[in-house]
Design a protein around this motif. Sequence first.
Motif, PDB file in Angstrom:
ATOM      1  N   LEU A   1       2.810  11.167  46.497  1.00 36.39           N
ATOM      2  CA  LEU A   1       2.147  11.998  45.492  1.00 36.39           C
ATOM      3  C   LEU A   1       1.043  11.213  44.783  1.00 36.39           C
ATOM      4  CD1 LEU A   1       1.906  14.645  44.045  1.00 36.39           C
ATOM      5  CD2 LEU A   1       3.688  13.924  42.460  1.00 36.39           C
ATOM      6  N   LYS A   2       1.343   9.967  44.459  1.00 31.63           N
ATOM      7  CA  LYS A   2       0.347   9.133  43.789  1.00 31.63           C
ATOM      8  C   LYS A   2      -0.924   9.046  44.649  1.00 31.63           C
ATOM      9  CE  LYS A   2      -0.425   4.791  41.441  1.00 31.63           C
ATOM     10  NZ  LYS A   2       0.022   3.431  41.111  1.00 31.63           N
ATOM     11  N   LEU A   3      -0.710   8.860  45.939  1.00 34.18           N
ATOM     12  CA  LEU A   3      -1.842   8.744  46.864  1.00 34.18           C
ATOM     13  C   LEU A   3      -2.583  10.064  47.011  1.00 34.18           C
ATOM     14  CD1 LEU A   3      -0.811   5.972  49.003  1.00 34.18           C
ATOM     15  CD2 LEU A   3      -2.846   7.150  49.870  1.00 34.18           C
ATOM     16  N   LYS A   4      -1.800  11.133  47.089  1.00 33.28           N
ATOM     17  CA  LYS A   4      -2.412  12.455  47.259  1.00 33.28           C
ATOM     18  C   LYS A   4      -3.296  12.784  46.050  1.00 33.28           C
ATOM     19  CE  LYS A   4      -1.276  17.158  48.726  1.00 33.28           C
ATOM     20  NZ  LYS A   4      -0.213  18.183  48.859  1.00 33.28           N
ATOM     21  N   ILE A   5      -2.798  12.443  44.877  1.00 38.21           N
ATOM     22  CA  ILE A   5      -3.587  12.673  43.654  1.00 38.21           C
ATOM     23  C   ILE A   5      -4.915  11.918  43.744  1.00 38.21           C
ATOM     24  CG2 ILE A   5      -3.708  12.113  41.192  1.00 38.21           C
ATOM     25  CD1 ILE A   5      -0.674  12.727  41.062  1.00 38.21           C
ATOM     26  N   LYS A   6      -4.827  10.673  44.175  1.00 32.96           N
ATOM     27  CA  LYS A   6      -6.061   9.880  44.243  1.00 32.96           C
ATOM     28  C   LYS A   6      -7.045  10.446  45.268  1.00 32.96           C
ATOM     29  CE  LYS A   6      -5.975   5.497  45.484  1.00 32.96           C
ATOM     30  NZ  LYS A   6      -5.672   4.056  45.340  1.00 32.96           N
TER      31      LYS A   6
ATOM     32  N   ILE B   1      -7.372  13.541  46.325  1.00 30.87           N
ATOM     33  CA  ILE B   1      -8.009  14.756  45.807  1.00 30.87           C
ATOM     34  C   ILE B   1      -8.993  14.395  44.697  1.00 30.87           C
ATOM     35  CG2 ILE B   1      -7.592  16.979  44.683  1.00 30.87           C
ATOM     36  CD1 ILE B   1      -6.502  17.015  47.469  1.00 30.87           C
ATOM     37  N   ALA B   2      -8.609  13.417  43.894  1.00 35.35           N
ATOM     38  CA  ALA B   2      -9.495  12.977  42.802  1.00 35.35           C
ATOM     39  C   ALA B   2     -10.828  12.496  43.361  1.00 35.35           C
ATOM     40  CB  ALA B   2      -8.823  11.881  41.984  1.00 35.35           C
ATOM     41  N   VAL B   3     -10.765  11.688  44.422  1.00 35.32           N
ATOM     42  CA  VAL B   3     -11.994  11.177  45.040  1.00 35.32           C
ATOM     43  C   VAL B   3     -12.888  12.338  45.456  1.00 35.32           C
ATOM     44  CG1 VAL B   3     -12.890  10.052  47.109  1.00 35.32           C
ATOM     45  CG2 VAL B   3     -11.080   8.959  45.809  1.00 35.32           C
ATOM     46  N   GLU B   4     -12.253  13.351  46.033  1.00 32.22           N
ATOM     47  CA  GLU B   4     -13.014  14.510  46.470  1.00 32.22           C
ATOM     48  C   GLU B   4     -13.689  15.214  45.285  1.00 32.22           C
ATOM     49  OE1 GLU B   4     -11.401  17.459  49.897  1.00 32.22           O
ATOM     50  OE2 GLU B   4     -10.924  15.315  49.853  1.00 32.22           O
ATOM     51  N   HIS B   5     -12.945  15.387  44.224  1.00 32.46           N
ATOM     52  CA  HIS B   5     -13.493  16.091  43.063  1.00 32.46           C
ATOM     53  C   HIS B   5     -14.575  15.266  42.363  1.00 32.46           C
ATOM     54  CE1 HIS B   5     -10.835  19.728  42.353  1.00 32.46           C
ATOM     55  NE2 HIS B   5     -10.445  19.252  43.514  1.00 32.46           N
ATOM     56  N   PHE B   6     -14.331  13.982  42.168  1.00 29.56           N
ATOM     57  CA  PHE B   6     -15.342  13.130  41.532  1.00 29.56           C
ATOM     58  C   PHE B   6     -16.630  13.152  42.354  1.00 29.56           C
ATOM     59  CE2 PHE B   6     -11.767  10.561  39.465  1.00 29.56           C
ATOM     60  CZ  PHE B   6     -11.981  11.123  38.231  1.00 29.56           C
ATOM     61  N   ASN B   7     -16.467  13.163  43.673  1.00 26.85           N
ATOM     62  CA  ASN B   7     -17.622  13.205  44.552  1.00 26.85           C
ATOM     63  C   ASN B   7     -18.413  14.494  44.397  1.00 26.85           C
ATOM     64  OD1 ASN B   7     -18.739  11.358  46.503  1.00 26.85           O
ATOM     65  ND2 ASN B   7     -16.640  11.029  47.145  1.00 26.85           N
TER      66      ASN B   7
ATOM     67  N   HIS C   1     -17.659  13.837  34.843  1.00 25.06           N
ATOM     68  CA  HIS C   1     -17.473  14.811  33.762  1.00 25.06           C
ATOM     69  C   HIS C   1     -17.182  16.213  34.278  1.00 25.06           C
ATOM     70  CE1 HIS C   1     -19.592  11.673  31.309  1.00 25.06           C
ATOM     71  NE2 HIS C   1     -18.632  12.013  30.487  1.00 25.06           N
ATOM     72  N   GLY C   2     -17.639  16.502  35.472  1.00 24.20           N
ATOM     73  CA  GLY C   2     -17.387  17.829  36.035  1.00 24.20           C
ATOM     74  C   GLY C   2     -16.004  17.973  36.640  1.00 24.20           C
ATOM     75  N   THR C   3     -15.312  16.848  36.764  1.00 20.97           N
ATOM     76  CA  THR C   3     -13.960  16.873  37.325  1.00 20.97           C
ATOM     77  C   THR C   3     -12.938  17.018  36.204  1.00 20.97           C
ATOM     78  OG1 THR C   3     -14.592  15.467  39.187  1.00 20.97           O
ATOM     79  CG2 THR C   3     -12.256  15.516  38.602  1.00 20.97           C
ATOM     80  N   THR C   4     -11.939  17.894  36.409  1.00 23.94           N
ATOM     81  CA  THR C   4     -10.893  18.042  35.401  1.00 23.94           C
ATOM     82  C   THR C   4      -9.531  17.725  36.023  1.00 23.94           C
ATOM     83  OG1 THR C   4     -10.214  20.341  35.770  1.00 23.94           O
ATOM     84  CG2 THR C   4     -12.248  19.988  34.536  1.00 23.94           C
ATOM     85  N   ILE C   5      -8.683  17.145  35.181  1.00 19.09           N
ATOM     86  CA  ILE C   5      -7.334  16.782  35.640  1.00 19.09           C
ATOM     87  C   ILE C   5      -6.593  18.037  36.097  1.00 19.09           C
ATOM     88  CG2 ILE C   5      -5.218  15.584  34.995  1.00 19.09           C
ATOM     89  CD1 ILE C   5      -7.488  13.750  34.786  1.00 19.09           C
ATOM     90  N   ARG C   6      -6.840  19.140  35.423  1.00 22.94           N
ATOM     91  CA  ARG C   6      -6.186  20.400  35.805  1.00 22.94           C
ATOM     92  C   ARG C   6      -6.554  20.809  37.225  1.00 22.94           C
ATOM     93  NH1 ARG C   6      -6.454  20.658  30.419  1.00 22.94           N
ATOM     94  NH2 ARG C   6      -4.823  21.762  29.263  1.00 22.94           N
ATOM     95  N   ASN C   7      -7.830  20.731  37.550  1.00 27.25           N
ATOM     96  CA  ASN C   7      -8.261  21.089  38.905  1.00 27.25           C
ATOM     97  C   ASN C   7      -7.631  20.175  39.952  1.00 27.25           C
ATOM     98  OD1 ASN C   7      -9.823  23.173  38.015  1.00 27.25           O
ATOM     99  ND2 ASN C   7     -11.732  22.022  38.017  1.00 27.25           N
ATOM    100  N   ILE C   8      -7.581  18.895  39.639  1.00 29.24           N
ATOM    101  CA  ILE C   8      -6.950  17.953  40.573  1.00 29.24           C
ATOM    102  C   ILE C   8      -5.494  18.342  40.784  1.00 29.24           C
ATOM    103  CG2 ILE C   8      -6.210  15.558  40.885  1.00 29.24           C
ATOM    104  CD1 ILE C   8      -8.739  14.691  39.362  1.00 29.24           C
TER     105      ILE C   8
END
Lengths: 183, 183
Positions: free
Chosen positions: A6-11, A13-19, A24-31
Amino acid sequence: MNDQDLKLKIKRIAVEHFNTHGYHGTTIRNIANEVGCSLPMVYYYYKSKKDLFHEIIKKDYFDMLGRESRRLKAVGIIDFYTEFLLNVMNMSDYDKKVYRLGIKVYLSFDGDEELLRIMEEWEASIVFRHYTLILPHLKDSVHAEAKVRVLIHLIENIIERMIVKNQYVSEKEIREELSIIMG
Amino acid sequence: MNDQDLKLKIKRIAVEHFNTHGYHGTTIRNIANEVGCSLPMVYYYYKSKKDLFHEIIKKDYFDMLGRESRRLKAVGIIDFYTEFLLNVMNMSDYDKKVYRLGIKVYLSFDGDEELLRIMEEWEASIVFRHYTLILPHLKDSVHAEAKVRVLIHLIENIIERMIVKNQYVSEKEIREELSIIMG
DNA sequence: TAGTATACCTAACGTACGTTAAATAAAAAG
DNA sequence: CTTTTTATTTAACGTACGTTAGGTATACTA
């Protein structure tokens, strides 16, 4: 689900969203939504949004850069850089996204001052390394230093096309372009 | 304050903020604060945050690109591109910031799909124009097309150094680097 | 000078954000 | 089988955002 899964999966998806949306356009909720877990789980594994972003750049980005630069083995300088650039293009999708994120930070398009400083240190050491690699192959040239500069810029440009614009660049193309400068 | 004065001042500060913090990192409140007016004044002159951003890219960015490309007059191809690049470096600070914002959008680091599409159309037309400009000067060369590609990449790279990384690039440097490719 | 348009303000609305408290379910340890 | 630790949740807090309603001065117009 396993702890590290899960920790890895979060990261990831986070990379995808930050990209896609920037810091600032990325939100923890969306992740969390895309991962399929609840919002506070992100905070269970990462102290804060900033912490998550910093871990990606400080760990994964520099790990990837180190891994790539350690691969260089060819002897001829054109083979050398062709292999280097082909390695870049054949990186995993995750590594490419991390690389893209890093370039974004390097160009001051995202991230913060702290990350930018770390990157400029790395960049300086890498440019120096390119010089020591290329210069011996150019001893007889009149514009040796300028050639090194142009070569570095060409390499940067090819990496940008591959990673930022996600273009395919063929080996033939790479060799041809490197040869124009190296003669 | 005069009507257009404030409207312009808002846009100028907006460009600065969008550049530094990105679209999502920029807030209308911060813009208004720095301008020294109240928050709704921004809405008095611009329909929305998105509208303000779009006006900057669609109007100012493309105006600037047009203005720059119309300046090209030199006959020799190296003179031609040296002048072109020096013009870029000597643009006003405002134009440089707008240019930087445009590059950010072009690299999909900011903005939205609509702006990206507009930019890719312009880019395609400009690359074609470079080809028709450079090719006649390379008739006898074996790798003419590759040379054009490398030249375009070098030009892109120099612009990026000037505009994105805000570096000073001397005329000597520009001529030297262009000469390495053009022979 | 009365009326209308322009330039500008304070205050607030609804929404979404980062983050945390507190509780529960599941697993491991004793 | 109880206790402790780990993994996960719901619900909420406070803050800040984009945007708008509704008003007030100022300046032009008739």
